[in-house]
Design an enzyme around this catalytic site. Structure first.
Site, PDB file in Angstrom:
ATOM      1  N   LYS A 165       0.802  -1.226   0.000  1.00 32.07           N
ATOM      2  CA  LYS A 165       0.000   0.000   0.000  1.00 32.07           C
ATOM      3  C   LYS A 165       0.834   1.275   0.000  1.00 32.07           C
ATOM      4  O   LYS A 165       0.318   2.359  -0.273  1.00 32.07           O
ATOM      5  CB  LYS A 165      -0.958  -0.012   1.183  1.00 32.07           C
ATOM      6  N   SER A 216      -3.315 -12.505   2.991  1.00 29.80           N
ATOM      7  CA  SER A 216      -3.573 -12.241   1.569  1.00 29.80           C
ATOM      8  C   SER A 216      -2.436 -12.802   0.707  1.00 29.80           C
ATOM      9  O   SER A 216      -2.647 -13.127  -0.462  1.00 29.80           O
ATOM     10  CB  SER A 216      -3.781 -10.751   1.309  1.00 29.80           C
TER      11      SER A 216
HETATM   12  C1  PLP Z   1      -3.008  -7.159   3.245  1.00 31.16           C
HETATM   13  C2  PLP Z   1      -3.549  -6.774   1.912  1.00 31.16           C
HETATM   14  N1  PLP Z   1      -3.439  -7.622   0.899  1.00 31.16           N
HETATM   15  C3  PLP Z   1      -3.923  -7.328  -0.316  1.00 31.16           C
HETATM   16  C4  PLP Z   1      -4.557  -6.142  -0.578  1.00 31.16           C
HETATM   17  C5  PLP Z   1      -5.107  -5.907  -1.951  1.00 31.16           C
HETATM   18  O1  PLP Z   1      -4.481  -4.920  -2.655  1.00 31.16           O
HETATM   19  P1  PLP Z   1      -5.296  -4.001  -3.663  1.00 31.16           P
HETATM   20  O2  PLP Z   1      -6.071  -3.026  -2.824  1.00 31.16           O
HETATM   21  O3  PLP Z   1      -4.266  -3.323  -4.485  1.00 31.16           O
HETATM   22  O4  PLP Z   1      -6.222  -4.864  -4.443  1.00 31.16           O
HETATM   23  C6  PLP Z   1      -4.677  -5.226   0.464  1.00 31.16           C
HETATM   24  C7  PLP Z   1      -5.333  -3.947   0.301  1.00 31.16           C
HETATM   25  O5  PLP Z   1      -6.419  -3.719  -0.067  1.00 31.16           O
HETATM   26  C8  PLP Z   1      -4.161  -5.536   1.730  1.00 31.16           C
HETATM   27  O6  PLP Z   1      -4.238  -4.683   2.773  1.00 31.16           O
END
Ligand code: PLP
Length: 330
Positions: A63, A280
């Site tokens: 982020k 994630s």
């Molecule tokens: C821990 C985590 N993984 C993945 C994502 C996904 O990224 P994106 O918002 O670019 O889809 C986010 C944020 O939304 C996140 O905080």
């Protein structure tokens, strides 16, 4: 407490980290790829798997990229200027990234978060000098969004709200940094790109760049398999308000990821590779495993959005001892 605002120094679009940095924002991006092929997830020896370790960003997550691009654009367009406060409703990685960048550039940051957010999160944001305003924990993230909107409506002239779900600078950050870094690091050999989806910024921007370089590259989203899931930061799009920056028709494929499968892969990666990541990342690894079992050859690059130290007190780790028992028996 915040110092006079400073200009964001670098364009951060170069592909190497500077040896010396004038500002922490110059250290955003340029994260390494880790070869995770040895985990043995692929069927064929001609399939390689690489994970881009976004936890190496100075704010600890992917982020940092989106937050930096949105803030820089705010400065460029004049929407953010001295006297304004950066405002958002996030207790997650975006909040931490905005707090870090605000501190580095001399802009105050106010974050609205549910009052039941973990102590680590509260500390991480306040350590960067951000002001935290609490909404009711009973109302979840929607409560924080509504309170944030109310604050903005009361004194709109006071705030700059980046709005990561609708701000085109979120995917643009990945188009200009994550995508070129992956292309460069694989010498253009990447065949599949896998990312989990929250706002969709990572997959939209990186996917667009990679497809421009080679339209045959498959862009694959790892999505929670159910509306009620334990994959913090991710969205089950079918049951969510779809972010304006997210265009599902540009993806080649979505792979549904069960929460427990993602958690198990986090445990396995920690125990077998010495890399402890967040859930994630486990989701991205799970979707990559699905691809790796199908392919005869290929180079799969996945995003690991952050490391696991942010989640040590969360449900992610409640199943760990069970997993360990199962694997010791196996
Ligand atoms: C821990 C985590 N993984 C993945 C994502 C996904 O990224 P994106 O918002 O670019 O889809 C986010 C944020 O939304 C996140 O905080």
């Amino acid at each position: 407490m915040t110092a006079a605002p400073r200009a964001a120094t670098s364009s951060a679009s170069h592909l190497e980290l500077p040896d010396r940095a004038a500002s922490i924002v110059d250290l955003v991006g340029h994260t390494p790829l880790l070869d995770v092929t040895a985990l043995g997830l692929a069927r064929s020896p001609r399939v390689r798997l690489y994970a881009k370790l976004e936890g190496f960003n100075p704010g600890g997550s992917v982020k940092d990229r989106a937050a930096l691009w949105m803030v820089r654009d705010g400065l460029k367009t004049g929407k953010l200027h001295p006297g304004k406060t950066i405002l958002d409703s996030t207790s997650g990685n975006t909040g931490i990234a905005l707090a870090m960048i605000g501190a580095a550039l001399g802009y105050p940051v106010t974050l609205v978060a549910p009052d039941n957010v973990s102590r680590e999160r509260k500390r991480a944001m306040t350590a960067f000098g951000a002001e935290l305003i609490f909404s009711s924990g009973m109302e979840g993230s929607d409560g924080a969004i509504l309170l944030c909107r109310k604050l903005l409506a009361e004194t709109p002239e006071r705030f700059f709200k980046p709005d990561q779900y609708a701000n085109p600078m979120n995917p643009q950050a990945h188009y200009e940094s994550t995508g070129p870094e992956i292309w460069e690091a694989t010498g253009g050999r990447v065949t599949h790109f896998v990312a989990s989806i929250g706002t969709g910024g990572t997959i939209m921007g990186t996917g667009r760049y990679l497809k421009e370089r080679n339209p045959a590259i498959q862009v694959v989203a790892a999505e929670p398999d159910d509306a009620l899931h334990g994959l913090e930061g991710l969205k089950h799009m079918a049951s969510s308000i779809v972010p304006p920056i997210y265009h599902e028709e540009r993806l080649d494929r979505k792979v549904p990821v069960p929460t427990d499968a993602a958690y198990d892969l986090v445990y396995e990666l920690g125990a077998r590779s010495g890399v402890v990541v967040g859930q994630s990342s486990g989701a991205a690894l799970c979707a990559s495993r699905t691809l790796a079992r199908e392919l005869d050859d290929g180079v799969i690059v996945m995003i690991f959005p952050d490391f696991g130290d942010r989640y040590l007190s969360t449900n992610l780790w409640t199943g760990w001892s069970e997993w360990l028992k199962r694997h010791r028996r196996a």
